[in-house]
Write a protein that holds these residues in place. Structure first.
Motif, PDB file in Angstrom:
ATOM      1  N   GLU A  90      60.109  61.301  17.525  1.00  0.00           N
ATOM      2  CA  GLU A  90      61.410  61.975  17.469  1.00  0.00           C
ATOM      3  C   GLU A  90      62.481  61.216  18.237  1.00  0.00           C
ATOM      4  O   GLU A  90      63.672  61.411  18.014  1.00  0.00           O
ATOM      5  N   CYS A  91      62.080  60.361  19.154  1.00  0.00           N
ATOM      6  CA  CYS A  91      63.034  59.638  19.995  1.00  0.00           C
ATOM      7  C   CYS A  91      62.440  58.274  20.333  1.00  0.00           C
ATOM      8  O   CYS A  91      61.231  58.165  20.551  1.00  0.00           O
ATOM      9  N   VAL A  92      63.277  57.259  20.367  1.00  0.00           N
ATOM     10  CA  VAL A  92      62.842  55.920  20.746  1.00  0.00           C
ATOM     11  C   VAL A  92      63.692  55.472  21.926  1.00  0.00           C
ATOM     12  O   VAL A  92      64.914  55.582  21.896  1.00  0.00           O
ATOM     13  N   MET A  93      63.037  54.982  22.960  1.00  0.00           N
ATOM     14  CA  MET A  93      63.735  54.540  24.165  1.00  0.00           C
ATOM     15  C   MET A  93      63.791  53.015  24.185  1.00  0.00           C
ATOM     16  O   MET A  93      62.765  52.352  24.045  1.00  0.00           O
ATOM     17  N   LEU A  94      64.999  52.479  24.334  1.00  0.00           N
ATOM     18  CA  LEU A  94      65.189  51.038  24.471  1.00  0.00           C
ATOM     19  C   LEU A  94      65.498  50.707  25.924  1.00  0.00           C
ATOM     20  O   LEU A  94      66.189  51.466  26.598  1.00  0.00           O
ATOM     21  N   ASN A  95      65.001  49.563  26.376  1.00  0.00           N
ATOM     22  CA  ASN A  95      65.352  49.094  27.707  1.00  0.00           C
ATOM     23  C   ASN A  95      66.692  48.371  27.639  1.00  0.00           C
ATOM     24  O   ASN A  95      67.036  47.775  26.627  1.00  0.00           O
ATOM     25  N   LYS A  96      67.441  48.418  28.728  1.00  0.00           N
ATOM     26  CA  LYS A  96      68.763  47.800  28.726  1.00  0.00           C
ATOM     27  C   LYS A  96      68.657  46.284  28.773  1.00  0.00           C
ATOM     28  O   LYS A  96      67.634  45.721  29.151  1.00  0.00           O
ATOM     29  N   GLY A  97      69.732  45.668  28.361  1.00  0.00           N
ATOM     30  CA  GLY A  97      69.827  44.215  28.364  1.00  0.00           C
ATOM     31  C   GLY A  97      71.183  43.813  27.816  1.00  0.00           C
ATOM     32  O   GLY A  97      71.920  44.642  27.285  1.00  0.00           O
ATOM     33  N   PRO A  98      71.531  42.541  27.917  1.00  0.00           N
ATOM     34  CA  PRO A  98      72.850  42.094  27.465  1.00  0.00           C
ATOM     35  C   PRO A  98      73.064  42.247  25.959  1.00  0.00           C
ATOM     36  O   PRO A  98      74.202  42.260  25.500  1.00  0.00           O
ATOM     37  N   TYR A  99      72.008  42.385  25.185  1.00  0.00           N
ATOM     38  CA  TYR A  99      72.121  42.519  23.731  1.00  0.00           C
ATOM     39  C   TYR A  99      71.719  43.918  23.262  1.00  0.00           C
ATOM     40  O   TYR A  99      71.278  44.091  22.128  1.00  0.00           O
ATOM     41  N   ILE A 100      71.883  44.919  24.127  1.00  0.00           N
ATOM     42  CA  ILE A 100      71.449  46.273  23.794  1.00  0.00           C
ATOM     43  C   ILE A 100      72.182  46.825  22.570  1.00  0.00           C
ATOM     44  O   ILE A 100      71.593  47.547  21.765  1.00  0.00           O
ATOM     45  N   GLY A 101      73.446  46.502  22.407  1.00  0.00           N
ATOM     46  CA  GLY A 101      74.187  46.962  21.223  1.00  0.00           C
ATOM     47  C   GLY A 101      73.549  46.470  19.942  1.00  0.00           C
ATOM     48  O   GLY A 101      73.388  47.222  18.975  1.00  0.00           O
ATOM     49  N   GLN A 102      73.174  45.208  19.929  1.00  0.00           N
ATOM     50  CA  GLN A 102      72.512  44.628  18.761  1.00  0.00           C
ATOM     51  C   GLN A 102      71.147  45.296  18.550  1.00  0.00           C
ATOM     52  O   GLN A 102      70.755  45.570  17.415  1.00  0.00           O
ATOM     53  N   ALA A 103      70.441  45.582  19.640  1.00  0.00           N
ATOM     54  CA  ALA A 103      69.128  46.236  19.533  1.00  0.00           C
ATOM     55  C   ALA A 103      69.268  47.649  18.964  1.00  0.00           C
ATOM     56  O   ALA A 103      68.473  48.063  18.117  1.00  0.00           O
ATOM     57  N   VAL A 104      70.276  48.387  19.400  1.00  0.00           N
ATOM     58  CA  VAL A 104      70.507  49.738  18.883  1.00  0.00           C
ATOM     59  C   VAL A 104      70.830  49.682  17.390  1.00  0.00           C
ATOM     60  O   VAL A 104      70.278  50.450  16.594  1.00  0.00           O
ATOM     61  N   HIS A 105      71.706  48.764  17.003  1.00  0.00           N
ATOM     62  CA  HIS A 105      72.071  48.619  15.591  1.00  0.00           C
ATOM     63  C   HIS A 105      70.841  48.251  14.752  1.00  0.00           C
ATOM     64  O   HIS A 105      70.612  48.814  13.674  1.00  0.00           O
ATOM     65  N   THR A 106      70.046  47.311  15.221  1.00  0.00           N
ATOM     66  CA  THR A 106      68.842  46.881  14.499  1.00  0.00           C
ATOM     67  C   THR A 106      67.840  48.018  14.383  1.00  0.00           C
ATOM     68  O   THR A 106      67.278  48.252  13.308  1.00  0.00           O
ATOM     69  N   LEU A 107      67.633  48.730  15.476  1.00  0.00           N
ATOM     70  CA  LEU A 107      66.694  49.852  15.446  1.00  0.00           C
ATOM     71  C   LEU A 107      67.164  50.927  14.470  1.00  0.00           C
ATOM     72  O   LEU A 107      66.372  51.451  13.677  1.00  0.00           O
ATOM     73  N   ASP A 108      68.452  51.236  14.490  1.00  0.00           N
ATOM     74  CA  ASP A 108      68.994  52.219  13.554  1.00  0.00           C
ATOM     75  C   ASP A 108      68.767  51.783  12.110  1.00  0.00           C
ATOM     76  O   ASP A 108      68.354  52.585  11.265  1.00  0.00           O
ATOM     77  N   ASP A 109      69.008  50.531  11.831  1.00  0.00           N
ATOM     78  CA  ASP A 109      68.816  50.003  10.481  1.00  0.00           C
ATOM     79  C   ASP A 109      67.350  50.116  10.054  1.00  0.00           C
ATOM     80  O   ASP A 109      67.046  50.572   8.949  1.00  0.00           O
ATOM     81  N   ILE A 110      66.447  49.711  10.927  1.00  0.00           N
ATOM     82  CA  ILE A 110      65.010  49.763  10.614  1.00  0.00           C
ATOM     83  C   ILE A 110      64.566  51.203  10.391  1.00  0.00           C
ATOM     84  O   ILE A 110      63.883  51.516   9.406  1.00  0.00           O
ATOM     85  N   LEU A 111      64.934  52.099  11.306  1.00  0.00           N
ATOM     86  CA  LEU A 111      64.488  53.493  11.207  1.00  0.00           C
ATOM     87  C   LEU A 111      65.072  54.181   9.973  1.00  0.00           C
ATOM     88  O   LEU A 111      64.389  54.975   9.312  1.00  0.00           O
ATOM     89  N   THR A 112      66.316  53.887   9.652  1.00  0.00           N
ATOM     90  CA  THR A 112      66.935  54.478   8.466  1.00  0.00           C
ATOM     91  C   THR A 112      66.184  54.062   7.207  1.00  0.00           C
ATOM     92  O   THR A 112      65.880  54.893   6.345  1.00  0.00           O
ATOM     93  N   ARG A 113      65.850  52.788   7.101  1.00  0.00           N
ATOM     94  CA  ARG A 113      65.122  52.318   5.925  1.00  0.00           C
ATOM     95  C   ARG A 113      63.696  52.836   5.895  1.00  0.00           C
ATOM     96  O   ARG A 113      63.167  53.158   4.829  1.00  0.00           O
ATOM     97  N   MET A 114      63.053  52.980   7.050  1.00  0.00           N
ATOM     98  CA  MET A 114      61.659  53.432   7.096  1.00  0.00           C
ATOM     99  C   MET A 114      61.507  54.915   6.768  1.00  0.00           C
ATOM    100  O   MET A 114      60.436  55.338   6.353  1.00  0.00           O
ATOM    101  N   GLN A 115      62.562  55.692   6.935  1.00  0.00           N
ATOM    102  CA  GLN A 115      62.468  57.111   6.618  1.00  0.00           C
ATOM    103  C   GLN A 115      62.048  57.331   5.171  1.00  0.00           C
ATOM    104  O   GLN A 115      61.385  58.311   4.862  1.00  0.00           O
ATOM    105  N   GLY A 116      62.420  56.450   4.294  1.00  0.00           N
ATOM    106  CA  GLY A 116      62.047  56.576   2.898  1.00  0.00           C
ATOM    107  C   GLY A 116      60.613  56.164   2.607  1.00  0.00           C
ATOM    108  O   GLY A 116      60.091  56.429   1.539  1.00  0.00           O
ATOM    109  N   HIS A 117      59.973  55.513   3.564  1.00  0.00           N
ATOM    110  CA  HIS A 117      58.618  55.009   3.349  1.00  0.00           C
ATOM    111  C   HIS A 117      57.538  55.783   4.102  1.00  0.00           C
ATOM    112  O   HIS A 117      56.369  55.682   3.758  1.00  0.00           O
ATOM    113  N   GLN A 118      57.923  56.473   5.144  1.00  0.00           N
ATOM    114  CA  GLN A 118      56.937  57.150   5.975  1.00  0.00           C
ATOM    115  C   GLN A 118      57.317  58.602   6.160  1.00  0.00           C
ATOM    116  O   GLN A 118      58.487  58.956   6.139  1.00  0.00           O
TER     117      GLN A 118
END
Length: 131
Positions: A90-118
């Motif tokens: 239900e929730c995914v925790m990311l660790n902070k870092g200088p590229y956290i914005g990119q990590a959040v965007h990537t995670l959102d993209d992956i999770l959005t696409r995976m909702q249709g598969h799982q």
């Protein structure tokens, strides 16, 4: 969940805690992998997801999710596969870092696409037959 002892006692812990709000299960995968061994981590995570789902509790997937992306701006293939499996929590925790914005965007993209598969697993209960 960060120790083997907590994992082995999870049903007992959940029974003792049910009814107390708020309540959820956080899987501290890095610590847990050190306790149970990396080769057993996937199996243990699966059992935790099943038990939390049976108890109708949310799961927080934590520790090292897209860590190299958040910290160094580069992602590895194992991290991509790992992030795809995060869709089941239900929730995914990311660790902070200088590229956290990119990590959040990537995670959102992956999770959005995976909702249709799982689909998150649901415990199926047999009908009760009362005399």
């Amino acid at each position: 969940m960060e120790t083997a002892q907590a994992f082995h006692r999870l049903p007992e812990i959940l029974l003792a805690a049910i009814g107390r709000q708020p309540l959820g299960v956080m899987v501290a995968r890095g610590d847990l992998a050190m306790e149970v061994g990396p080769e057993r981590l996937t199996e243990v995570q699966e059992e935790i997801l099943w038990l939390a789902d049976a108890a109708h509790l949310p799961v927080v997937w934590a520790t090292q999710v897209l860590e190299s992306l958040a910290k160094r701006g580069m992602i590895s293939r194992p991290e991509l596969t790992d992030a795809a499996m995060d869709e089941r929590a239900e929730c995914v925790m990311l660790n902070k870092g200088p590229y956290i914005g990119q990590a959040v965007h990537t995670l959102d993209d992956i999770l959005t696409r995976m909702q249709g598969h799982q689909r998150k697993k649901f415990a199926l209960m047999r009908a009760l037959h009362w005399s």
